[in-house]
Design an enzyme around this catalytic site. Sequence first.
Site, PDB file in Angstrom:
ATOM      1  N   SER A  32       0.825  -1.216   0.000  1.00  0.00           N
ATOM      2  CA  SER A  32       0.000   0.000   0.000  1.00  0.00           C
ATOM      3  C   SER A  32       0.853   1.257   0.000  1.00  0.00           C
ATOM      4  O   SER A  32       0.426   2.305  -0.460  1.00  0.00           O
ATOM      5  CB  SER A  32      -0.934   0.007   1.223  1.00  0.00           C
ATOM      6  OG  SER A  32      -0.196  -0.134   2.428  1.00  0.00           O
ATOM      7  N   GLY A  79       5.257   2.914   0.800  1.00  0.00           N
ATOM      8  CA  GLY A  79       6.666   2.661   1.084  1.00  0.00           C
ATOM      9  C   GLY A  79       7.354   1.784   0.047  1.00  0.00           C
ATOM     10  O   GLY A  79       7.149   1.927  -1.162  1.00  0.00           O
ATOM     11  N   ILE A  80       8.175   0.872   0.557  1.00  0.00           N
ATOM     12  CA  ILE A  80       8.982   0.021  -0.326  1.00  0.00           C
ATOM     13  C   ILE A  80       8.083  -0.870  -1.188  1.00  0.00           C
ATOM     14  O   ILE A  80       8.317  -1.046  -2.377  1.00  0.00           O
ATOM     15  CB  ILE A  80       9.959  -0.828   0.524  1.00  0.00           C
ATOM     16  CG1 ILE A  80      11.025   0.095   1.154  1.00  0.00           C
ATOM     17  CG2 ILE A  80      10.603  -1.925  -0.299  1.00  0.00           C
ATOM     18  CD1 ILE A  80      11.904  -0.585   2.205  1.00  0.00           C
ATOM     19  N   SER A 122      16.557  -7.296   5.952  1.00  0.00           N
ATOM     20  CA  SER A 122      17.090  -6.008   6.442  1.00  0.00           C
ATOM     21  C   SER A 122      18.565  -6.196   6.765  1.00  0.00           C
ATOM     22  O   SER A 122      18.994  -7.302   7.106  1.00  0.00           O
ATOM     23  CB  SER A 122      16.354  -5.587   7.714  1.00  0.00           C
ATOM     24  OG  SER A 122      17.084  -4.593   8.412  1.00  0.00           O
ATOM     25  N   TYR A 173      13.259  -7.628  15.927  1.00  0.00           N
ATOM     26  CA  TYR A 173      13.253  -7.347  14.484  1.00  0.00           C
ATOM     27  C   TYR A 173      14.461  -8.013  13.821  1.00  0.00           C
ATOM     28  O   TYR A 173      14.329  -8.681  12.788  1.00  0.00           O
ATOM     29  CB  TYR A 173      13.278  -5.828  14.281  1.00  0.00           C
ATOM     30  CG  TYR A 173      13.253  -5.364  12.844  1.00  0.00           C
ATOM     31  CD1 TYR A 173      12.042  -5.279  12.143  1.00  0.00           C
ATOM     32  CD2 TYR A 173      14.423  -4.987  12.184  1.00  0.00           C
ATOM     33  CE1 TYR A 173      12.022  -4.838  10.816  1.00  0.00           C
ATOM     34  CE2 TYR A 173      14.406  -4.547  10.878  1.00  0.00           C
ATOM     35  CZ  TYR A 173      13.208  -4.467  10.195  1.00  0.00           C
ATOM     36  OH  TYR A 173      13.186  -4.024   8.890  1.00  0.00           O
TER      37      TYR A 173
END
Length: 244
Positions: free
Chosen positions: A11, A13-14, A139, A152
């Site tokens: 939806s 951003g990246i 990431s 994370y």
Amino acid sequence: MAPVALITGASRGIGRSIALRLARDGYTVVVNYRADERAAKDTAQILQALGADGMLCQADVTDEQAVRRMVAAVEKAYGRIDLLVNNAGTAEQALFTDLTTASWGAMMDVHVNAAFYTCSAVLPGMIRRKSGNVVNIASMWGQVGASCEVHYSTAKAALIGMTKALAKEVAPSGIRVNAVAPGAIDTAMMAGFSEEDRRAIAEETPLGRLGKPEDVAAAVSFLASTDAAFITGQVIAPNGGLVI
Ligand code: NAP
């Protein structure tokens, strides 16, 4: 027939940038989102303006049944999914000693379990057709670990491990699985950072700036392309040299 790409969390951003890039590459683009319908519709409008075919699919990727319904709907509409991009994600900064079981579990749910659900639903079709591509958005913190983001970092490291193991298992079926491990990318995920912090990260980055969502989308586009036909189980890192 145009190849079909399903991008989770597209939806904004990246994910949105990946959707636009893949549309320009000639894909039919399926935009998944969880809650932000308005942003998802904006993405769809931009895609329409590009002349791209595609659809919006609301589904919380941490809900296995919702993922199965989404994949079934896409396969019903287009008959196949050629490229799966596991991009949906959330971040949270907290001291390890402040983490609750719930926040630890939520991080594993959205980054690791979700990729298991999507791959489980999409791979049978790819294996039948003996072709397909999976790109997992990890990431740099999954590669080197971040203080105050242990959950994370752990989840992204697990996603990289999954990428490598799955790549070995499905390669004989003509399917490639790779990961992209971005550095600091200027999206809503960085909204919590002050101007000063953002400047400091840019200065610390050898290439001297924050990343753009387009930098990540370019890596996905390459990995999905035939130029990467001999690349699988790898981690490509658009991070400006912050982690080498
Ligand atoms: P973002 O702007 O916050 O966008 C996150 C996207 O994920 C949104 O579209 C959101 O949709 C969706 N999403 C979140 N939870 C979901 C769920 N349970 N089911 C379906 N969709 C869900 O973040 P971003 O910066 O573009 O990040 C995209 C990916 O890149 C994430 O995996 C992130 O960890 C990774 N990444 C980001 C950076 C960075 O610096 N920005 C760096 C390295 C890696 P809704 O709004 O509808 O919930």
